[in-house]
Design a protein around this motif. Structure first.
Motif, short mmCIF file in Angstrom:
data_model
loop_
_atom_site.label_atom_id
_atom_site.label_comp_id
_atom_site.label_asym_id
_atom_site.label_seq_id
_atom_site.Cartn_x
_atom_site.Cartn_y
_atom_site.Cartn_z
N UNK A 1 56.06 48.94 40.59
CA UNK A 1 57.27 48.16 40.35
C UNK A 1 58.50 49.05 40.40
N UNK A 2 58.39 50.24 39.75
CA UNK A 2 59.54 51.12 39.63
C UNK A 2 59.14 52.47 40.19
N UNK A 3 59.60 52.78 41.39
CA UNK A 3 59.22 54.05 42.00
C UNK A 3 60.22 55.12 41.58
N UNK A 4 59.92 55.74 40.46
CA UNK A 4 60.90 56.64 39.83
C UNK A 4 61.22 57.84 40.72
N UNK A 5 60.21 58.32 41.46
CA UNK A 5 60.45 59.48 42.34
C UNK A 5 61.48 59.13 43.40
N UNK A 6 61.31 57.93 43.95
CA UNK A 6 62.21 57.49 45.01
C UNK A 6 63.61 57.26 44.43
N UNK A 7 63.66 56.64 43.27
CA UNK A 7 64.95 56.37 42.63
C UNK A 7 65.70 57.68 42.36
N UNK A 295 67.50 47.14 42.34
CA UNK A 295 66.43 47.59 41.43
C UNK A 295 66.00 46.46 40.50
N UNK A 296 66.96 45.63 40.16
CA UNK A 296 66.69 44.49 39.28
C UNK A 296 66.93 44.84 37.83
N UNK A 297 67.89 44.15 37.20
CA UNK A 297 68.22 44.50 35.82
C UNK A 297 67.08 44.20 34.85
N UNK A 298 66.28 43.19 35.18
CA UNK A 298 65.10 42.91 34.34
C UNK A 298 64.16 44.11 34.36
N UNK A 299 63.96 44.66 35.57
CA UNK A 299 63.08 45.82 35.71
C UNK A 299 63.65 47.03 34.98
N UNK A 300 64.97 47.22 35.14
CA UNK A 300 65.63 48.34 34.46
C UNK A 300 65.44 48.21 32.95
N UNK A 301 65.69 47.00 32.46
CA UNK A 301 65.56 46.73 31.02
C UNK A 301 64.15 47.07 30.54
N UNK A 303 61.83 49.00 31.92
CA UNK A 303 61.53 50.43 32.03
C UNK A 303 62.24 51.23 30.95
N UNK A 304 63.52 50.91 30.72
CA UNK A 304 64.28 51.67 29.72
C UNK A 304 63.76 51.42 28.30
N UNK A 305 63.27 50.21 28.06
CA UNK A 305 62.68 49.93 26.73
C UNK A 305 61.42 50.76 26.51
N UNK A 376 76.65 63.23 15.25
CA UNK A 376 75.22 63.17 15.58
C UNK A 376 75.02 63.80 16.96
N UNK A 377 73.75 64.01 17.28
CA UNK A 377 73.40 64.34 18.66
C UNK A 377 72.88 63.05 19.27
N UNK A 378 73.33 62.73 20.48
CA UNK A 378 72.93 61.46 21.07
C UNK A 378 72.22 61.68 22.40
N UNK A 379 71.01 61.15 22.47
CA UNK A 379 70.26 61.14 23.72
C UNK A 379 70.39 59.72 24.27
N UNK A 380 71.01 59.57 25.42
CA UNK A 380 71.13 58.23 26.00
C UNK A 380 70.49 58.22 27.38
N UNK A 381 69.53 57.33 27.54
CA UNK A 381 68.66 57.37 28.71
C UNK A 381 69.02 56.29 29.72
N UNK A 382 68.74 56.60 30.98
CA UNK A 382 68.96 55.65 32.07
C UNK A 382 67.65 55.47 32.82
N UNK A 383 67.68 54.57 33.81
CA UNK A 383 66.42 54.26 34.52
C UNK A 383 65.91 55.43 35.35
N UNK A 384 66.77 56.46 35.56
CA UNK A 384 66.28 57.61 36.33
C UNK A 384 65.66 58.68 35.44
N UNK A 385 65.67 58.48 34.13
CA UNK A 385 64.99 59.44 33.24
C UNK A 385 63.50 59.14 33.20
N UNK A 386 62.72 60.16 32.78
CA UNK A 386 61.26 60.01 32.79
C UNK A 386 60.67 60.42 31.43
#
Lengths: 405, 150
Positions: A1-7, A295-301, A303-305, A376-386
Motif C-alpha cells: 500500500x505504502x512504498x516507503x522506499x519509493x516515497x 498518496x492518499x490522505x487516508x493512507x497517510x493517516x 501509516x502515520x498513526x 520540550x523536545x518535539x519529534x514530529x513525524x511525516x509519512x516519509x519517516x520509518x
C-alpha cells in the motif's frame, strides 16, 4: 500500500548526510521537506510559463493565470470547499488569521465582546486576536487544557455566550499532537450565530479535510507544512462571509475601478489579493496537494498513526522520559522531557546524531505554562519517516542520557 | 562525538548538576533578570558590590546545561573581582564563545571559563553561554530591564 522506499526517493533532501550520519528529519510540525514534483513545478513555471497574472493579453500571462487559477481549484477540491471563489491565497496561516481579524472581526467588535480560543493555540492564533481585543477593549476567553492533552470541552457551554463574537481554534496541536473533534463546538457556536475559524496549519498534512462537513466559517493553512513552499498559504472562508468583509490590503488586482474620489473593489476572492501574488508558490502548492492526494490522505493517516504508536511505545521504555500530551486522538507528534536534562541540550546532541528535532516552547507558551515545563523536545513525524528511524531516534536519546549523565 | 565532549566537558556537567552560588540574595545592591525567550532559559542574578568590588554574587533560575553552568562558573569567577574589570572579562568571554582569536594573556585571565571554548562549534548555543554575562552587564548598569540574547 505504502512504498516507503519509493516515497523517500521523491524527497532529494532525505538522502543527505548530516555530520556523516544519515539525516533523520523529525521536525515536520515546523516545516516539511519538498518532493521532486514540487521543486520541478517551480523550475518549470519559471522556465516555460511565467509572466504576471490577471493583466497581460499576451500568451504567457494567460498561461500563468491559468496555472494560478487552476491551483485555486486544486485547493478547493483538496479541502472540499463549495467554490474556488472561497479560496484566498495568502502568505500563510498567520496572514490568513490576521486577515480575518482585520477584515471580518474588527468592524464588528465592541467593548466587552469576547473572542473564544483554546489553551493549546499556536501564538499565531492568539496574538492577532489579542492585538484586536486590546484595540477594542474586548477580551479573550480560553477553553482550558486537561492534564492528558485534550481540551476541556465541558467548559464550552459556560464559555460560549452572547458576548462571544468569534471562535478560533486549532484542529491539531503543534506541540501536543492532540486532534480536536470540533463538530459539536461548531454547532453550538452556530446556534448562537458565532462564526468559527479553524486553524488547520497542522491538521492539513495528516488527514482529509472537508470544510463543508466541518461547517467551519474560516479555515486556514500554510503551504510549507504540507510539502509545498514557504510564503504561500490559504484562507478558506464561506462566500457569504468573504462578501461581507472589507478589503485587507489595498493595491493592484483587488480593484475594478479607481479614481481619487472612490474605488470599486474587485469581486471575491481577488478583493483580498492585493498586488502581484506569490504565483510560483500557489502553483507549487497545488503540486504538493496533488502529490499528497496521489498518496492518499487516508493512507497517510493510517501509516502515520502506526508510526506514532510505535514511537510512543519505544519512547515509553526510556527511563526518565515523560511524554507531554497523551490525548486519546493524536497526530504524529511526540513532545517529551527527559528528567534533569534541558531540551536544548537534548536537541544539540540529537543534531550531532543527524536527528533534526525541535526544542523550545514551539510557539505555544501557554501550553508549556500549563505543564509547568520551560520547553520540550518535539519529534514530529511525516509519512516519509520509518520505524528504523524511530529506533535511531531512541538511540540518540539514549546517547543524550549517557553524555549528560 | 568529539565536538560534543568538547562542549559538554566534565566541569560544565558538574556545574549544571550542582550550580554554585545558586541562591537568592537579600539584601543585594544590584539585580537583573536574564531571559532567552526561544529556549525558555531564565535567570535572576544578584550582586553585592562594595567599594567597587564584587563582595558577593549569586543566581537562581532554570536553563540548559550551558546557560546554567556558565552562570555558575561566572559567579565563582567574579567573586572578589573589581567591577571595573568586568566589561573586559565580558568581552574576552564573548570572543571565546564566538570563536574570535584571544591572546594568551586574555585566555589566562579567563581561567576556568576557558572550558566554554567548545561553544564556538555550536553557534546556536552561544546565546546560552552568554546569557548570564548579558544579565551581569544589565545588573551593573541597573537598567532593571530583562537581558535578552535573542
Amino acid at each position: 500500500m505504502f512504498d516507503i522506499k519509493k516515497i523517500r526517493k521523491d524527497f532529494p533532501i532525505l538522502s543527505k548526510e548530516i555530520y556523516g550520519k544519515p539525516l533523520i528529519y523529525a521536525d515536520n510540525a515546523a516545516s516539511t521537506q519538498k518532493p521532486q514534483p514540487v521543486i520541478d513545478s517551480i523550475v518549470d513555471l519559471y522556465s516555460n510559463n511565467y509572466a504576471n497574472i490577471h493583466r497581460g493579453v499576451h500568451y504567457l500571462s494567460r498561461e500563468s493565470t491559468k496555472l494560478y487559477e487552476s491551483a485555486r481549484e486544486t485547493v478547493q477540491k483538496f479541502i472540499q470547499a463549495a467554490s474556488a471563489r472561497e479560496i484566498v491565497f495568502v502568505r500563510g496561516a498567520t496572514e490568513a488569521i490576521n486577515l480575518v481579524a482585520s477584515s471580518y472581526l474588527e468592524p464588528r467588535l465592541n467593548a466587552g465582546d469576547e473572542i473564544l480560543l483554546s489553551e493549546m493555540e499556536h501564538h499565531s492564533n492568539i496574538i492577532p486576536w489579542q492585538l484586536l481585543a486590546e484595540r477594542h477593549q474586548a477580551k479573550l476567553s480560553i477553553i482550558p487544557l486537561l492534564e492528558n492533552g485534550d481540551l476541556d470541552f465541558s467548559q464550552v457551554p459556560r464559555l460560549l455566550n452572547s458576548r462571544v463574537k468569534m471562535v478560533a481554534i486549532t484542529q491539531m496541536s503543534n506541540s501536543l499532537g492532540t486532534i480536536n473533534k470540533l463538530d459539536t463546538l461548531v454547532q453550538r457556536a452556530h446556534d448562537l450565530g458565532i462564526p468559527v475559524l479553524v486553524d488547520g496549519a497542522q491538521s492539513i498534512a495528516h488527514f482529509p479535510i472537508d470544510v463543508q462537513a466541518l461547517d467551519c466559517d474560516f479555515f486556514v493553512f500554510s503551504g510549507h507544512k504540507i510539502y509545498g513552499p514557504t510564503g504561500i498559504g490559504v484562507l478558506y472562508a464561506k462566500q457569504i462571509f468573504l462578501e461581507s468583509m472589507r478589503p485587507y490590503q489595498g493595491g493592484g488586482d483587488m480593484i475594478l475601478d479607481v479614481s481619487f474620489e472612490k474605488t470599486e473593489f474587485n469581486e471575491i476572492p481577488y478583493k483580498f489579493e492585493a498586488g502581484t501574488p506569490n504565483i510560483s508558490g500557489a502553483i507549487a502548492l497545488s503540486s504538493a496537494l496533488n502529490y499528497v492526494s496521489a498518496l492518499g490522505l487516508q493512507n497517510i493517516d493510517r501509516y502515520e498513526r502506526e508510526l506514532l504508536a510505535y514511537a510512543t511505545k519505544q519512547f515509553e521504555q526510556i527511563e526518565g522520559l515523560r511524554i507531554i500530551g497523551k490525548a486519546r486522538n493524536k497526530g504524529s507528534i511526540i513532545s517529551f522531557v527527559l528528567e534533569g536534562i534541558h531540551p536544548h541540550d537534548v536537541g544539540t546532541i540529537m543534531d550531532m546524531e543527524g536527528v533534526a528535532v525541535r526544542t523550545g516552547h514551539h510557539c505555544t507558551q501557554p501550553v508549556m505554562e500549563c505543564y509547568q515545563v520551560p520547553a520540550t523536545t518535539r519529534v514530529s513525524l511525516a509519512f516519509y519517516n520509518t520505524k528504523a528511524e524511530i529506533d535511531s531516534i531512541c538511540s540518540a536519546i539514549l546517547k543524550v542520557k549517557e553524555l549528560m549523565g | 562525538m568529539s565536538e560534543l565532549r568538547e562542549l559538554y566537558q566534565e566541569v560544565i556537567l558538574d556545574h549544571n548538576k550542582n550550580p554554585r552560588n545558586f541562591r537568592e540574595m537579600t539584601p543585594h545592591s544590584h539585580h537583573a533578570t536574564g531571559h532567552n525567550p526561544l529556549c525558555g532559559d531564565k535567570l535572576e542574578l544578584y550582586l553585592k558590590i562594595e567599594n567597587g568590588m564584587i563582595e558577593d554574587i549569586s543566581f537562581i533560575g532554570s536553563g540548559c546545561a550551558i546557560s546554567t553552568s556558565s552562570a555558575s562558573l561566572m559567579t565563582q569567577f567574579l567573586k572578589g573581582k573589581s567591577i571595573k574589570d568586568t566589561r573586559k572579562y565580558f568581552e574576552c568571554f564573548h570572543d571565546l564563545v564566538t570563536g574570535k582569536p584571544l591572546s594568551d594573556n586574555d585566555l589566562e585571565d579567563l581561567g576556568k571559563l576557558a572550558v566554554f571554548g567548545g561553544v564556538q562549534e555550536f553557534p546556536a548555543r552561544v546565546k546560552c553561554a552568554i546569557l548570564s554575562w548579558h544579565t551581569l552587564i544589565n545588573a551593573l548598569e541597573t537598567t532593571n530591564e530583562t537581558a535578552k540574547t535573542e
